[in-house]
Enzyme design. Structure first.
Site, PDB file in Angstrom:
ATOM      1  N   ASN A 240     -20.116  28.743  19.546  1.00  0.00           N
ATOM      2  CA  ASN A 240     -19.059  28.715  19.127  1.00  0.00           C
ATOM      3  C   ASN A 240     -18.037  28.120  20.150  1.00  0.00           C
ATOM      4  O   ASN A 240     -18.239  28.277  21.361  1.00  0.00           O
ATOM      5  CB  ASN A 240     -18.225  30.229  19.130  1.00  0.00           C
ATOM      6  CG  ASN A 240     -19.198  31.102  18.506  1.00  0.00           C
ATOM      7  OD1 ASN A 240     -19.291  31.045  17.175  1.00  0.00           O
ATOM      8  ND2 ASN A 240     -19.811  32.254  19.085  1.00  0.00           N
TER       9      ASN A 240
ATOM     10  N   GLU B 132     -27.126  25.616  23.800  1.00  0.00           N
ATOM     11  CA  GLU B 132     -25.526  26.136  23.187  1.00  0.00           C
ATOM     12  C   GLU B 132     -24.630  25.218  23.836  1.00  0.00           C
ATOM     13  O   GLU B 132     -23.708  24.913  23.287  1.00  0.00           O
ATOM     14  CB  GLU B 132     -25.303  27.656  23.446  1.00  0.00           C
ATOM     15  CG  GLU B 132     -26.465  28.576  22.855  1.00  0.00           C
ATOM     16  CD  GLU B 132     -26.870  28.506  21.364  1.00  0.00           C
ATOM     17  OE1 GLU B 132     -26.000  27.903  20.702  1.00  0.00           O
ATOM     18  OE2 GLU B 132     -28.009  28.686  21.008  1.00  0.00           O
TER      19      GLU B 132
END
Ligand code: TRP
Ligand code: ZN
Length: 861
Positions: free
Chosen positions: A266, A299
């Site tokens: 995210n 990530e």
């Protein structure tokens, strides 16, 4: 509940969205049972959709499990009647041009056990929106090609309130965040909890200071340092290697105990399974540290490959995942050892992706249809997707790759794009035609590469033949471009032709090497230059020669690996004794102090039972898991006996002095020491392992010792001591659960697992704990495939139980059944019976339903 009649989504049916989103404002009033979400979304007709521009397109909003309270268009309340999957705003009810849609919905995070959308984990609120979880938060066009800037306000009594982007405002009981970078809804995140931060700062190469926080529950702060270091190394690496700088003032990571996967990228607010953040020498193994470094990097790297440039639709998942895995693998290689990393990555690829590709779940790196996209976060999309990029890089060279990537970021920044656009960038930057290369994306299956050789008048010729077996829905397999890295050695061990990349484009193709004075020994597919199965008839002597002399570290390891497989296969199929040449080769590697200990540890590792079953099946045998297990145990005994006094010597030599550090060098020594201990324990009755367990000051040493003891049927006292020490630490206890199941004798595996699931601390709603037992049963090949069928029944019972609560995790665990066709009729029958029983379960999720249908070979799957 998702809709009962599963719909197939097809790439060929892609349509651009009718409307784009100019901006989104969300307001959350958090409450476990009744969270209110107010949204204000500014829509504009998509210029690419003439019907929408003409005011003739309905606007479809996705929404699931939402209680709609109000819906308003440009200030006027509308009568909206959502169906099971969303809400349609009819064209004739919409203003021409841009308009503001406002809604209020209610959701219940505390009863969200699927861990998708907004849910609660140990008193904290968190989200998981990839792939299609945002639709469980509010009504929205939940597709990656709708990108918008988000402004988020969170109201809650909890002290830490986080969302994407930068914090812009806060007061007692509320906080406001703004993410200026347009993003699809799947990158939205929100976290609220009683958390503490491990904080640091990073200075970017252009001189900006970025605040870095790793948010954890109180008590876990002292386990964040390693992840923080890994984050800073990742940020530096992406600047140095890809020229990519971080683009917000703050970067937050949150550790969550209940999480379906590893971690999620995210924007500005990565959410991690706590297993891949928290580490201390006492609680984490060397492998855990390495995985944490890799996943933190993965990530973080998504910020550019995934977030700034995202996927047009979910068929393009490999665009971000294959590339990001490729990047994290290169990073880990740079941080540690490229040779060791490559071997480990190929081990994973073969264990997971080759297995997937050889069975009913085989699909292309870019699939062309799915029912449930969550089922396509696979080894093929991730790991083979990374291999495909590795091949591309080999074909265009390092400079060409860098130019192509620069062009990719320049041309597509801020876009949601496709594999076609990705390949076009390589074509434009390098002038290469990639039409044939594209088959690596569109065609499923692992090519088999057969090799013939010829030596005549100083000319050595290699002839390759490629063949790919049909896969579900793809009977024809035209030839692919295969980069084959080859080097040639002289019989005396010198390299006569250094590595050269042969580009195979035909079904059958020859390559000649001229001017050789003697018939060379070929080293083929160096560095594992393509994800194929190499089939080459050769002698054990030649493999032993390459194991001793190859200059390519991957192929050196590979020679030992093929030797071990041959030895095991002949023990299984002919009852042969372990070949002395192999045993001597192993001993030579163990003694060769010029070799990296981590490499030697890998060379000592035997092929897994599952690998042997896969290999035997591929060569026309019906594998018997019980027999494979027995034979492999016998080989371990033979190796232990043959290595003899070398074992205590290596064990002593590899002791690491001083306090534990997780770096590659001491970790490599520990790996070799652990390999020696495993064999030594078979001959010393457990003396060394017992002592190591008692003296251990780190988890690597403890687990090595405990594993070695369980392997010889000992370790009861150590298991109890381990439990007493770690009972309140779930991540460590997961290891304790797993180990007992993995090490259980075949006939005891299901019973051991069942007993563990009956414990009060078997919190099966926690995916890590669930996987610690169910995943371990699947990983104990002889136990899972025990002729009684107890392993199969155990897994099927649990899948049926878990599915209504957490379909994603149930579907993922079901893949243990995908190898059924390898086995004998009895086992096939037992597995098919369990698959049928699952399929017949009323209310089965779309996730598990699709997996089971594909594994059973249903026509429409
Ligand atoms: N995008 C994530 C990654 O690769 C994967 C992921 C995390 C995911 N959580 C998920 C995928 C839930 C599907 C569902 O880093
Ligand atoms: Zn990823």
């Amino acid at each position: 509940m998702k809709d009962a009649a599963p719909q197939t989504v097809r790439l060929a049916d892609y349509m651009p969205p009718s409307h784009l989103v100019e901006e989104v404002a969300l307001h959350f009033t958090l409450d476990p049972g009744a969270t209110r979400v107010r949204s204000a979304i500014r829509f504009v007709p998509n210029p690419a959709r003439a019907d929408a521009v003409a005011g003739q397109a309905d606007l479809r909003l996705d929404g699931e499990d939402l209680r709609l309270i109000s819906a308003v268009v440009d200030g006027v309340a509308i009568d909206a009647a959502p169906d099971a999957t969303g809400l349609t705003l009819p064209a004739d009810a919409l203003p021409r041009g841009a308009f503001l849609f406002e809604a209020e919905v209610e959701i219940a995070p505390a009863s969200n056990t699927a861990l998708e959308g907004l849910y609660m984990s140990k008193g904290m609120y968190c989200t998981q929106c990839e792939a299609e979880g945002f639709r469980k938060i509010t009504f929205y066009p939940d597709r990656p090609d709708v990108m918008a800037p988000f402004r988020v306000t969170i109201e809650s009594d909890l002290p830490v309130l986080l969302s994407n982007g930068d914090p812009v405002n806060a007061g007692p009981g509320w906080a406001e965040w703004e993410d200026p970078w347009p993003k699809p809804a799947y990158l939205f995140a929100l976290v609220a909890g009683d958390l503490v931060a491990h904080q640091d700062f990073f200075r970017t190469r252009s001189g900006r200071t970025v605040e870095l926080n790793i948010w954890v529950r109180k008590g876990d702060e002292d386990r964040c340092a390693y992840a923080m270091g890994a984050l800073k190394r990742s940020m530096t690496w992406d600047e140095d290697t890809y020229g990519r700088e971080y683009d917000l003032d703050i970067f937050n990571i949150v550790a969550v105990d209940d999480f379906n996967m590893g971690a999620m990228e995210n924007k500005g607010l990565n959410i991690f399974n706590s297993k891949y953040v928290l580490a201390s020498p006492e609680t984490a193994t060397d492998d855990d540290f390495a995985r944490i470094e890799a996943i933190i990097a993965h990530e973080y790297f998504h910020n550019w490959t995934g977030n700034r440039i995202t996927c047009r639709d979910w068929f393009q998942l490999c665009l971000k995942e294959g590339l990001t895995v490729f990047r994290d693998q290169s990073f880990s290689g740079d941080m540690r050892s490229h040779a060791v990393k490559r071997i480990e990555d190929v081990l994973t690829l073969r264990a997971r992706q080759f297995r997937e590709d050889a069975g009913p779940l085989s699909h292309p790196v870019r699939p062309s249809s799915y029912q449930e996209i969550n089922n396509f976060y696979t080894a093929t999309v991730y790991e083979k997707g990374a291999e495909v990029i590795g091949m591309l890089k080999r074909l265009v060279g390092d400079d060409g790759y860098r130019r192509a990537l620069d062009l990719y970021f320049e041309r597509h920044d801020g876009e949601a794009t496709t594999i076609e656009a990705w390949l076009k960038v390589f074509e434009d930057a390098t002038g290469r035609d990639l039409a044939q290369f594209k088959r690596w994306y569109t065609d499923a299956g692992t090519p088999h590469l057969r090799v013939e050789e010829d030596f005549n008048d100083g000319v050595y010729t290699l002839t390759f033949e490629q063949e790919t077996a049909p896969t579900p829905g793809q009977p024809e397999k035209p030839p692919r471009v295969i980069p084959i890295a080859v080097g040639l050695l002289n019989p005396n061990g010198d390299e006569v032709v250094p590595t050269r990349v042969l580009e195979m484009t035909e079904a059958r193709q020859s390559f000649a090497f001229e001017g050789l004075s003697a018939r060379p020994v070929p080293s083929i597919l160096r560095g594992f230059s393509a994800p194929v199965v190499l089939e080459r008839a050769t002698t054990a002597e030649e493999r032993a020669f390459l194991l001793a002399h190859d200059t390519d570290p991957f192929n050196r390891w590979e020679s030992g690996r093929s030797l071990a497989k041959e030895v095991l296969a002949r023990m299984v199929t002919e009852g042969a004794a372990p070949a002395p040449g192999y045993l001597d080769g192993i001993k030579a590697i163990l003694r060769d102090d010029s070799l990296d200990p981590a490499f030697r540890a890998l060379a000592l590792r035997l092929p897994s039972e599952d690998d042997m079953a896969q290999t035997l099946h591929a060569t026309g045998h019906v594998p018997d898991p019980a027999q494979i297990h027995r034979v492999r145990e016998a080989l371990k005994d033979a190796i232990a006996a043959h290595l003899g006094a070398d074992l205590p010597a290596t064990y002593a030599a590899m002791a690491v002095a001083g306090p534990y550090t997780p770096e590659a060098a001491p970790a490599g020594k520990r790996a070799l020491r652990g390999a020696a201990l495993a064999y030594l324990t078979r001959t010393d009755g457990g003396t060394a392992a017992t002592a190591q367990f008692a003296a251990a000051d780190n988890m690597t040493d403890s687990l090595q010792a405990l594993t070695a003891l369980l392997d010889i049927g000992r370790g009861e006292a150590e298991l109890a001591a381990f439990e007493a020490r770690w009972k309140d630490d779930p991540l460590v206890m997961d290891k304790w659960f797993t180990l007992q199941v993995i090490m259980a004798a075949p006939e005891a595996c299901a019973a051991t697992a069942t007993a563990l699931t009956e414990r009060a601390d078997f919190d099966w709603k926690n995916p890590n704990r669930l996987r610690s037992v169910l995943g371990a049963v699947a990983a104990n090949a002889a136990g899972f495939h025990h002729a009684s069928g107890a392993g199969y029944r155990f897994l099927a019972d649990w899948l049926i139980k878990v599915d209504p609560l957490n379909p994603q995790t149930a579907a993922r665990l079901s893949t243990a059944f995908d190898s059924w066709a390898r086995y004998d009729a009895d086992r096939q029958g037992l597995i098919r019976e369990e698959l049928a029983r699952i399929a017949a379960t009323p209310g089965l999720s779309r996730d598990l339903g699709e997996m089971v249908a594909r594994m059973r070979g249903a026509d429409d799957a």
